[in-house]
Design a protein around this motif. Structure first.
Motif, mmCIF file in Angstrom:
data_model
loop_
_atom_site.group_PDB
_atom_site.id
_atom_site.type_symbol
_atom_site.label_atom_id
_atom_site.label_comp_id
_atom_site.label_asym_id
_atom_site.label_seq_id
_atom_site.Cartn_x
_atom_site.Cartn_y
_atom_site.Cartn_z
ATOM 1 N N ASP A 252 0.816 -1.221 0.000
ATOM 2 C CA ASP A 252 0.000 0.000 0.000
ATOM 3 C C ASP A 252 0.843 1.262 0.000
ATOM 4 O OD1 ASP A 252 -2.717 -1.260 0.356
ATOM 5 O OD2 ASP A 252 -1.715 -2.034 2.152
ATOM 6 N N LEU A 253 2.047 1.169 0.524
ATOM 7 C CA LEU A 253 2.920 2.337 0.610
ATOM 8 C C LEU A 253 4.364 1.868 0.642
ATOM 9 C CD1 LEU A 253 3.283 5.443 1.094
ATOM 10 C CD2 LEU A 253 3.200 4.943 3.545
ATOM 11 N N LEU A 275 10.339 8.169 -10.549
ATOM 12 C CA LEU A 275 9.589 7.828 -9.343
ATOM 13 C C LEU A 275 8.133 7.512 -9.674
ATOM 14 C CD1 LEU A 275 11.018 10.474 -6.833
ATOM 15 C CD2 LEU A 275 11.305 7.993 -6.697
ATOM 16 N N ALA A 276 7.539 8.301 -10.559
ATOM 17 C CA ALA A 276 6.157 8.026 -10.960
ATOM 18 C C ALA A 276 6.055 6.667 -11.652
ATOM 19 C CB ALA A 276 5.654 9.139 -11.881
ATOM 20 N N ASP A 277 7.053 6.338 -12.452
ATOM 21 C CA ASP A 277 7.067 5.026 -13.109
ATOM 22 C C ASP A 277 7.175 3.900 -12.084
ATOM 23 O OD1 ASP A 277 7.396 3.230 -15.510
ATOM 24 O OD2 ASP A 277 9.345 2.892 -14.558
ATOM 25 N N LEU A 278 7.986 4.116 -11.038
ATOM 26 C CA LEU A 278 8.082 3.118 -9.975
ATOM 27 C C LEU A 278 6.737 2.939 -9.277
ATOM 28 C CD1 LEU A 278 11.492 3.952 -8.225
ATOM 29 C CD2 LEU A 278 10.950 1.913 -9.554
ATOM 30 N N SER A 279 6.026 4.028 -9.051
ATOM 31 C CA SER A 279 4.719 3.953 -8.411
ATOM 32 C C SER A 279 3.730 3.157 -9.254
ATOM 33 C CB SER A 279 4.189 5.360 -8.147
ATOM 34 O OG SER A 279 2.923 5.322 -7.537
ATOM 35 N N ARG A 280 3.762 3.387 -10.562
ATOM 36 C CA ARG A 280 2.868 2.621 -11.454
ATOM 37 C C ARG A 280 3.257 1.145 -11.473
ATOM 38 N NH1 ARG A 280 3.578 7.317 -14.591
ATOM 39 N NH2 ARG A 280 5.258 6.320 -15.763
ATOM 40 N N THR A 281 4.561 0.873 -11.487
ATOM 41 C CA THR A 281 5.032 -0.513 -11.547
ATOM 42 C C THR A 281 4.659 -1.296 -10.296
ATOM 43 O OG1 THR A 281 6.895 0.144 -12.958
ATOM 44 C CG2 THR A 281 7.079 -1.969 -11.794
ATOM 45 N N THR A 282 4.788 -0.659 -9.146
ATOM 46 C CA THR A 282 4.533 -1.349 -7.874
ATOM 47 C C THR A 282 3.083 -1.229 -7.421
ATOM 48 O OG1 THR A 282 5.189 0.635 -6.639
ATOM 49 C CG2 THR A 282 6.901 -1.011 -7.098
ATOM 50 N N SER A 303 12.835 17.412 2.968
ATOM 51 C CA SER A 303 11.389 17.344 2.786
ATOM 52 C C SER A 303 10.928 15.923 2.492
ATOM 53 C CB SER A 303 10.949 18.252 1.626
ATOM 54 O OG SER A 303 11.436 19.569 1.801
ATOM 55 N N SER A 304 9.831 15.530 3.138
ATOM 56 C CA SER A 304 9.144 14.281 2.804
ATOM 57 C C SER A 304 8.167 14.593 1.683
ATOM 58 C CB SER A 304 8.396 13.734 4.019
ATOM 59 O OG SER A 304 9.281 13.459 5.082
ATOM 60 N N VAL A 305 8.304 13.883 0.579
ATOM 61 C CA VAL A 305 7.501 14.153 -0.615
ATOM 62 C C VAL A 305 6.803 12.867 -1.040
ATOM 63 C CG1 VAL A 305 7.525 14.928 -3.016
ATOM 64 C CG2 VAL A 305 9.079 15.973 -1.350
ATOM 65 N N LEU A 306 5.491 12.935 -1.261
ATOM 66 C CA LEU A 306 4.709 11.772 -1.680
ATOM 67 C C LEU A 306 4.564 11.787 -3.193
ATOM 68 C CD1 LEU A 306 3.172 9.344 -0.447
ATOM 69 C CD2 LEU A 306 1.094 10.741 -0.561
ATOM 70 N N VAL A 307 4.916 10.653 -3.813
ATOM 71 C CA VAL A 307 4.850 10.517 -5.268
ATOM 72 C C VAL A 307 3.907 9.372 -5.616
ATOM 73 C CG1 VAL A 307 6.153 10.104 -7.378
ATOM 74 C CG2 VAL A 307 7.210 11.373 -5.492
ATOM 75 N N GLY A 308 2.971 9.643 -6.523
ATOM 76 C CA GLY A 308 2.028 8.635 -6.997
ATOM 77 C C GLY A 308 2.273 8.296 -8.452
ATOM 78 N N PRO A 309 1.410 7.516 -9.057
ATOM 79 C CA PRO A 309 1.600 7.114 -10.460
ATOM 80 C C PRO A 309 1.574 8.287 -11.440
ATOM 81 C CG PRO A 309 -0.524 6.378 -9.603
ATOM 82 C CD PRO A 309 0.241 6.854 -8.444
ATOM 83 N N ASP A 310 0.974 9.390 -11.026
ATOM 84 C CA ASP A 310 0.916 10.567 -11.892
ATOM 85 C C ASP A 310 1.938 11.631 -11.497
ATOM 86 O OD1 ASP A 310 -1.260 9.474 -13.331
ATOM 87 O OD2 ASP A 310 -2.646 10.178 -11.775
ATOM 88 N N GLY A 311 2.868 11.271 -10.634
ATOM 89 C CA GLY A 311 3.891 12.216 -10.203
ATOM 90 C C GLY A 311 3.653 12.690 -8.779
ATOM 91 N N GLN A 312 4.231 13.836 -8.440
ATOM 92 C CA GLN A 312 4.078 14.353 -7.086
ATOM 93 C C GLN A 312 2.612 14.665 -6.797
ATOM 94 O OE1 GLN A 312 7.206 17.243 -5.784
ATOM 95 N NE2 GLN A 312 7.913 17.103 -7.902
ATOM 96 N N THR A 313 2.170 14.240 -5.620
ATOM 97 C CA THR A 313 0.768 14.416 -5.253
ATOM 98 C C THR A 313 0.488 15.795 -4.679
ATOM 99 O OG1 THR A 313 1.094 13.575 -3.006
ATOM 100 C CG2 THR A 313 0.626 11.952 -4.739
ATOM 101 N N GLY A 314 1.524 16.564 -4.405
ATOM 102 C CA GLY A 314 1.352 17.850 -3.746
ATOM 103 C C GLY A 314 1.491 17.759 -2.234
#
Length: 521
Positions: A252-253, A275-282, A303-314
């Protein structure tokens, strides 16, 4: 005993003894992890203080003992700060000088049971006052608080949910005071035993009736620990390689460690795409940590940064509490010379403005912290009150791989989990990675300092509020009130003694040639 007393008659020998006995509590912490010795580790120091020939000497013994404790607790800083480590230990150790005087004042001449009761209340309160002052981040933060030594004791973790690490420190000092009285003062043994029994009864009641976190689900979290890799590009590549192994693992994370990304993602869109590609792969969001100069603001941030399949989530959290000398130099105009004798920060990092709770997917909220922020119980308490389901600490101890620091740091997450009733992930770039359940119990195995691997943890989630999250630092407030009441009582007692003291006797006047005069005129 006479031989020992004769040996301690030398001020230098007495100071050396104070350094040694002051350092004994460090054995309760990792790596030795002899948690049980914390219940008696202060006894030799207490016995030395109560036999000091004067209040001034007791204050010196308190200072030297505090120096020994701080130096032993932070010895792993020597390769980085060199001689400055001794100066810091001496500065912070001075906080124990008043406590040394207080020990002699309360234990030096026990003549009644009431005095034992007062000592059992006031001396732990004085210790908490010291821990409160040194918890200020400018003095290094609450690293090595006595209560933190109990991170693997089930009964202590339960008590931490009631009063936090503060309650554990208070009770440990109280037990040490009672044992010291048992050893040194035969006529006071009955009240000392009564104090131990009362402490045991109170803690047993708190342990039995304190609410337990209610488990209501679980989440699969993967920790990525690259290990010691030179250079930000190689470090990123190793983290990427390890993360790809998680494809198809239904996580999940995914959590990377501190400074896992050495470039601002706004300046390096290629890294953001990877990083976005890794999120999509996993199939999972990835929480990375960026240590770089910002493209949108001046200065360097962690900074702690959250990255999803579409890139940085903000979702982004900028570290708020920085490591003194490691990430900034206090009063740089005066202490900037520290950069010439060690590995102190050449440029101050910038601070974030507020903690952040991030949304991962549809039903998971995580509260990130960076590095030694996990030592501050108020930060995890705040994140829990803001609705965090999972606490995350991102760390790196690459400068201290072969010391006690990595294990000490990993152990702090157990206390934070127990205090808040929320599970906590301690993910490191290098060092020791560990995960703890909502009650502070360890989940799975640690990733040690020699690991370069990934690990998946099935983490139970919990809801509900612990007494510590609900009421906060009540133990600290009670300790400060005890000190204030005692100080006020001492002031009134001193004033009464001065008022009741007889007036100095003056010889009668005699008359010479009709005028009164006094002898000698």
């Amino acid at each position: 005993m006479k031989t020992l007393g004769h040996w301690l008659a030398s001020p230098w020998r007495r100071s050396a003894a104070a350094v040694v006995v002051g350092a004994l509590p460090v054995l309760a912490f990792p790596a030795p992890s002899l948690w049980w010795c914390a219940y008696v580790a202060l006894v030799p120091w207490l016995l030395l203080l109560r036999t000091a020939p004067s209040g001034k000497r007791a204050a010196y013994d308190g200072w030297w003992g505090g120096f020994g404790l701080m130096l032993a607790m932070h010895h792993w800083l020597l390769p980085s700060l060199h001689v400055f480590t001794f100066l810091l230990a001496a500065l912070i150790g001075a906080l124990w000088a008043p406590w040394g005087w207080l020990v002699r004042r309360l234990l030096g001449d026990l003549t009644s049971r009431g005095q034992v009761a007062v000592a059992l209340l006031v001396l732990p309160s004085g210790w908490l006052a010291i821990e409160l002052v040194r918890s200020w981040q400018g003095l290094g933060g609450p690293w090595g608080m006595l209560g933190s030594s109990q991170w693997q004791a089930e009964h202590a973790l339960r008590l931490a949910s009631v009063g936090g690490v503060w309650l554990l420190s208070y009770l440990l000092v109280a037990v040490n005071v009672a044992v010291a009285v048992l050893v040194a003062v035969r006529r006071a043994r009955v009240p000392a035993v009564a104090g131990l029994v009362a402490t045991a009864a109170a803690t047993s009641a708190a342990w039995a009736f304190s609410p337990r976190p209610a488990v209501d689900g679980q989440v699969r979290v993967a920790v990525v620990q690259p290990g010691v890799v030179d250079g930000p590009d190689s470090r990123f590549a190793r983290g990427e390689q390890l993360t790809r192994r998680l494809a198809g693992q239904d996580v999940d994370l995914i959590v990377w460690g501190e400074s896992s990304v050495g470039f601002d993602l706004g300046d390096r869109p290629d890294l953001a795409r990877r990083l976005a590609d890794l999120s999509r792969t996993t199939g999972a969001d990835i929480l990375v940590n960026v240590d770089a100069r910002r493209s949108d603001q001046p200065g360097i941030y962690k900074s702690s940064v959250l990255v999803g399949p579409d890139g940085q989530t903000g979702e982004r959290y900028d570290k708020m509490r920085l490591v003194p000398f490691g990430e900034y130099i206090p009063a740089r105009s005066l202490l900037g010379w520290a950069t010439s004798v060690g590995k102190a920060a050449g440029e101050d990092r910038r601070r974030g403005s507020q903690p952040i709770v991030m949304n991962v997917g549809d039903d998971l909220r995580v509260g990130p912290l960076v590095c030694f922020e996990t030592a501050f119980p108020d930060m995890t308490r705040h994140l829990t009150r803001e609705g965090a389901d999972l606490l995350i600490g991102q760390s790196s101890t690459s400068s201290f791989q072969h010391s006690w620091a990595p294990a000490q740091h990993a152990s702090l997450a157990a206390l934070r989990a127990a205090e808040t009733g929320r599970p906590m992930v301690h993910s490191t770039l290098t060092g020791v990675s560990a995960v703890y359940a909502p009650g502070g119990q360890r989940i799975g195995s640690w990733l040690g300092t020699d690991a370069s691997a990934t690990q998946i943890y099935e983490i139970p989630l919990a809801h509900g509020t612990t007494p510590y999250v609900r009421h906060g630092d009540r133990t600290v407030h009670a300790a400060m009130l005890i000190l204030a009441v005692w100080a006020a009582g001492e002031g009134v007692r001193t004033l009464r003694l001065r008022r009741s003291a007889p007036e100095p006797h003056a010889p009668p006047a005699r008359t010479v040639h009709g005028s009164p005069t006094r002898p000698g005129r």
